[in-house]
Design a protein around this motif. Structure first.
Motif, PDB file in Angstrom:
ATOM      1  N   PRO A   1       0.812  -1.218   0.000  1.00  0.00           N
ATOM      2  CA  PRO A   1       0.000   0.000   0.000  1.00  0.00           C
ATOM      3  C   PRO A   1       0.844   1.265   0.000  1.00  0.00           C
ATOM      4  N   ASN A   2       0.375   2.261  -0.706  1.00  0.00           N
ATOM      5  CA  ASN A   2       1.046   3.549  -0.690  1.00  0.00           C
ATOM      6  C   ASN A   2       1.120   4.057   0.751  1.00  0.00           C
ATOM      7  N   GLY A   3       2.281   4.519   1.159  1.00  0.00           N
ATOM      8  CA  GLY A   3       2.489   4.925   2.547  1.00  0.00           C
ATOM      9  C   GLY A   3       3.289   3.913   3.343  1.00  0.00           C
ATOM     10  N   THR A   4       3.526   2.732   2.772  1.00  0.00           N
ATOM     11  CA  THR A   4       4.378   1.736   3.423  1.00  0.00           C
ATOM     12  C   THR A   4       5.812   2.256   3.483  1.00  0.00           C
ATOM     13  N   ARG A   5       6.456   2.041   4.607  1.00  0.00           N
ATOM     14  CA  ARG A   5       7.858   2.442   4.778  1.00  0.00           C
ATOM     15  C   ARG A   5       8.681   1.235   5.212  1.00  0.00           C
ATOM     16  N   ALA A   6       9.988   1.325   5.024  1.00  0.00           N
ATOM     17  CA  ALA A   6      10.862   0.205   5.381  1.00  0.00           C
ATOM     18  C   ALA A   6      12.244   0.713   5.758  1.00  0.00           C
ATOM     19  N   THR A   7      12.939  -0.073   6.569  1.00  0.00           N
ATOM     20  CA  THR A   7      14.311   0.269   6.916  1.00  0.00           C
ATOM     21  C   THR A   7      15.236  -0.078   5.747  1.00  0.00           C
ATOM     22  N   VAL A   8      16.413   0.519   5.768  1.00  0.00           N
ATOM     23  CA  VAL A   8      17.440   0.240   4.763  1.00  0.00           C
ATOM     24  C   VAL A   8      18.567  -0.500   5.469  1.00  0.00           C
ATOM     25  N   PRO A   9      18.623  -1.823   5.357  1.00  0.00           N
ATOM     26  CA  PRO A   9      19.610  -2.582   6.130  1.00  0.00           C
ATOM     27  C   PRO A   9      21.039  -2.314   5.689  1.00  0.00           C
ATOM     28  N   ALA A  10      21.941  -2.323   6.673  1.00  0.00           N
ATOM     29  CA  ALA A  10      23.366  -2.147   6.398  1.00  0.00           C
ATOM     30  C   ALA A  10      24.039  -3.470   6.062  1.00  0.00           C
ATOM     31  N   GLY A  11      23.280  -4.550   6.144  1.00  0.00           N
ATOM     32  CA  GLY A  11      23.821  -5.869   5.880  1.00  0.00           C
ATOM     33  C   GLY A  11      22.778  -6.911   6.218  1.00  0.00           C
ATOM     34  N   GLY A  12      23.192  -8.182   6.189  1.00  0.00           N
ATOM     35  CA  GLY A  12      22.290  -9.266   6.540  1.00  0.00           C
ATOM     36  C   GLY A  12      21.220  -9.491   5.502  1.00  0.00           C
ATOM     37  N   PHE A  13      20.072 -10.000   5.949  1.00  0.00           N
ATOM     38  CA  PHE A  13      19.008 -10.318   5.002  1.00  0.00           C
ATOM     39  C   PHE A  13      17.612 -10.081   5.576  1.00  0.00           C
ATOM     40  N   VAL A  14      17.514  -9.344   6.682  1.00  0.00           N
ATOM     41  CA  VAL A  14      16.202  -9.013   7.229  1.00  0.00           C
ATOM     42  C   VAL A  14      16.038  -7.493   7.301  1.00  0.00           C
ATOM     43  N   PHE A  15      14.801  -7.047   7.164  1.00  0.00           N
ATOM     44  CA  PHE A  15      14.518  -5.635   7.358  1.00  0.00           C
ATOM     45  C   PHE A  15      13.086  -5.477   7.833  1.00  0.00           C
ATOM     46  N   TRP A  16      12.762  -4.278   8.271  1.00  0.00           N
ATOM     47  CA  TRP A  16      11.517  -3.972   8.968  1.00  0.00           C
ATOM     48  C   TRP A  16      10.608  -3.166   8.060  1.00  0.00           C
ATOM     49  N   VAL A  17       9.358  -3.583   7.981  1.00  0.00           N
ATOM     50  CA  VAL A  17       8.377  -2.923   7.120  1.00  0.00           C
ATOM     51  C   VAL A  17       7.234  -2.412   7.979  1.00  0.00           C
ATOM     52  N   GLU A  18       6.833  -1.180   7.744  1.00  0.00           N
ATOM     53  CA  GLU A  18       5.718  -0.579   8.474  1.00  0.00           C
ATOM     54  C   GLU A  18       4.630  -0.176   7.491  1.00  0.00           C
ATOM     55  N   PHE A  19       3.457  -0.807   7.639  1.00  0.00           N
ATOM     56  CA  PHE A  19       2.314  -0.512   6.790  1.00  0.00           C
ATOM     57  C   PHE A  19       1.592   0.742   7.279  1.00  0.00           C
ATOM     58  N   PRO A  20       0.671   1.274   6.456  1.00  0.00           N
ATOM     59  CA  PRO A  20      -0.255   2.275   6.980  1.00  0.00           C
ATOM     60  C   PRO A  20      -1.004   1.714   8.199  1.00  0.00           C
ATOM     61  N   GLU A  21      -1.495   2.575   9.059  1.00  0.00           N
ATOM     62  CA  GLU A  21      -2.061   2.166  10.340  1.00  0.00           C
ATOM     63  C   GLU A  21      -3.241   1.211  10.213  1.00  0.00           C
ATOM     64  N   GLN A  22      -3.923   1.216   9.087  1.00  0.00           N
ATOM     65  CA  GLN A  22      -5.107   0.367   8.941  1.00  0.00           C
ATOM     66  C   GLN A  22      -4.770  -1.119   8.868  1.00  0.00           C
ATOM     67  N   VAL A  23      -3.508  -1.462   8.647  1.00  0.00           N
ATOM     68  CA  VAL A  23      -3.121  -2.864   8.481  1.00  0.00           C
ATOM     69  C   VAL A  23      -2.684  -3.442   9.820  1.00  0.00           C
ATOM     70  N   ASP A  24      -3.420  -4.426  10.310  1.00  0.00           N
ATOM     71  CA  ASP A  24      -3.061  -5.155  11.529  1.00  0.00           C
ATOM     72  C   ASP A  24      -2.311  -6.417  11.095  1.00  0.00           C
ATOM     73  N   THR A  25      -1.017  -6.516  11.425  1.00  0.00           N
ATOM     74  CA  THR A  25      -0.223  -7.623  10.887  1.00  0.00           C
ATOM     75  C   THR A  25      -0.513  -8.964  11.569  1.00  0.00           C
ATOM     76  N   ILE A  26      -1.162  -8.956  12.748  1.00  0.00           N
ATOM     77  CA  ILE A  26      -1.632 -10.227  13.300  1.00  0.00           C
ATOM     78  C   ILE A  26      -2.736 -10.790  12.408  1.00  0.00           C
ATOM     79  N   ALA A  27      -3.685  -9.923  12.022  1.00  0.00           N
ATOM     80  CA  ALA A  27      -4.740 -10.348  11.101  1.00  0.00           C
ATOM     81  C   ALA A  27      -4.153 -10.733   9.748  1.00  0.00           C
ATOM     82  N   LEU A  28      -3.154  -9.964   9.291  1.00  0.00           N
ATOM     83  CA  LEU A  28      -2.487 -10.294   8.027  1.00  0.00           C
ATOM     84  C   LEU A  28      -1.803 -11.653   8.118  1.00  0.00           C
ATOM     85  N   PHE A  29      -1.165 -11.915   9.251  1.00  0.00           N
ATOM     86  CA  PHE A  29      -0.504 -13.209   9.478  1.00  0.00           C
ATOM     87  C   PHE A  29      -1.481 -14.363   9.294  1.00  0.00           C
TER      88      PHE A  29
END
Length: 491
Positions: free
Chosen positions: A397-425
């Motif tokens: 969704p437009n408005g999604t933001r994410a971290t820019v990792p300095a290495g590794g293979f994981v990063f953090w994504v933040e959706f707009p507030e309407q998205v509950d990631t437990i429900a998404l899970f």
């Protein structure tokens, strides 16, 4: 030395990495046009075909796009995540619901019907040098059959500890083999460190968000957790930490200053120096988790906080599980002033690790094979992270933001507030796709209910990319927000 003069790797790959670094550094900002094929070829003294292959590689990674009749342009980047400072918060032991959720996430890892984009557990055989390790082990068994009939003793294989000490130089640490205790992975190293430096009822400072298994680990040891404000780009708030230390609120700290899980940042070197100074001044142990410290994307590796430790108050933990051989479960802990206590506790806890496996890894390190392998991993993960972030920019969704990792293979994504990631899970489980909700990384905080961690340590094939696309489509349905970035949005 020009690109054309370098040996050992394809010229186009080297050129692509150089251009990718320039894009990440802002030399080529979003929307800017790259040099023409001919101009780039002249600048780097390579053929036009080499430049074309390099540009195509960057296009595959989602860093650039071709515009017909115009040329190659840097794509609009996924907006960077900025989290406002929050006050320290005491964390309760995770509930049974949270623990059950963690168990569900791990269960999908072993189920071939699921596409997992969440766990930091590389599984494909080509992520590891299994063939080379197999040959070394076979040779060892032939030449030293007594290895399987000899009880290994703590603190572990002298050969392996010597090689670990040698490798630690690249992270700025000058060590002796006797400074090191070989452990059963990084989690045992952290657990041993906690048992040495704390007592039940003590309070341990944690980053927020932090690796989700640290919370049940602390609870099992009777320890309390205190979240320390953490910036997605720069790490721990050292001002907040200093205040807590001055008020004697902490008995120990656990942190990942280099390639943090789940955010992916590395603290600036100046901040690492200050962190080391703080724990030495207040004499509060820092357990430094360096699990991803060698998978950095920069040309030079950022040093460990341990490298600035003047009084032995930093305990460094790591393992080969993420980079070399997860089944070997070989980790280590550098104990500083707590080295003797760690040696003894390892002996009464689990004795020592396999001599055969330790000698196998030691030979691989000594041969230089690990250096070649880790360089390949860094390039692969950097490319996969770039490609995943490009897919997020396109499908989430437009408005999604994410971290820019300095290495590794994981990063953090933040959706707009309407998205509950437990429900998404739970919704994605019905499609045999597994994600990791953000609340697992701080289960008592609602500020991560619209976040999740994504992992790029799986084969970047049609199945993986389809899973990311579906996650984005479902999140768009939940939020009623269209996918992709607005043309005028600033990263």
């Amino acid at each position: 030395m020009t690109i054309g003069e370098q040996n050992g790797e394809n010229r186009y790959q080297r050129l692509a990495e150089r251009l990718a670094s320039a894009i990440h550094a802002g030399t080529f900002p979003p929307g800017s046009r790259l040099p023409s094929l001919r101009r780039c070829a002249e600048a780097h003294q390579v053929s036009i075909n080499t430049v074309l292959s390099s540009y195509q590689r960057l296009e595959d990674r989602g860093l650039i796009e071709v515009r017909p009749q115009s040329g190659y342009y840097v794509r609009t980047l996924l907006p960077t995540l900025h989290t406002p400072a929050t006050p320290p918060q005491t964390v309760k032991a995770p509930s049974d619901t949270v623990l059950d959720l963690i168990d569900t996430v791990f269960a999908t890892q072993t189920n071939p019907a699921f596409t997992n984009v969440s766990l930091a557990c590389p599984q494909a055989i080509d992520f590891y040098p299994s063939g080379r390790l197999s040959k070394i082990m076979t040779s060892l068994l032939r030449q030293q059959p007594q290895l399987i009939g000899t009880y290994p003793l703590p603190p572990g294989s002298p050969t392996l500890r010597r090689e670990i000490a040698r490798r630690s130089l690249i992270l700025g640490m000058t060590l002796q083999a006797d400074d090191i205790t070989v452990t059963h992975g990084c989690m045992e190293a952290i657990q041993l460190a906690l048992r040495v430096v704390t007592r039940p009822g003590d309070c341990v400072g944690l980053e927020t968000p932090t690796y989700f298994y640290l919370l049940p680990l602390l609870a099992s040891l009777g320890l309390k957790a205190l979240e320390i404000p953490t910036d997605p780009q720069n790490g721990l708030s050292l001002d907040a930490l200093e205040l807590m230390l001055s008020e004697k609120r902490l008995n120990a700290i656990i942190a990942m200053p280099t390639v943090q899980n789940p955010l992916g940042f590395s603290m600036p070197v100046a901040a690492k120096k200050r962190l080391a100074d703080l724990v030495n001044t207040y004499q509060v142990p820092l357990i430094e988790d360096g699990l991803y410290a060698e998978i950095q994307f920069g040309k030079t590796l950022s040093p460990a906080v341990k490298s600035f430790d003047r009084g032995g108050w930093v305990i460094f933990c790591s393992s080969f599980s993420k980079t070399l051989a997860p089944d070997f479960r070989l980790g280590w802990v550098i104990g500083g002033r707590f080295t003797s206590a760690l040696h003894k506790l390892k002996a009464v806890s689990s004795m020592s690790e396999s001599g055969l496996l330790s000698e196998t890894v030691a030979q691989f390190l000594e041969s230089g094979g690990y250096d070649h392998h880790i360089r390949r991993l860094r390039r692969r993960y950097a490319a996969q992270v770039d490609a995943a972030r490009a897919l997020i920019a396109e499908y989430f969704p437009n408005g999604t933001r994410a971290t820019v990792p300095a290495g590794g293979f994981v990063f953090w994504v933040e959706f707009p507030e309407q998205v509950d990631t437990i429900a998404l899970f739970h919704r994605m489980l019905t499609e045999n796709i597994c994600v990791t909700p953000g609340t697992l990384y701080s289960p008592n905080s609602q500020r991560y209910r619209n976040a999740l961690r994504l992992s790029c340590c799986y084969p970047f094939n049609a199945r993986y990319t389809h899973a990311l696309q579906r996650i984005g489509e479902v999140a768009c349905e939940m939020s009623e927000i269209a996918p992709g970035l607005n043309a005028g949005q600033t990263p």
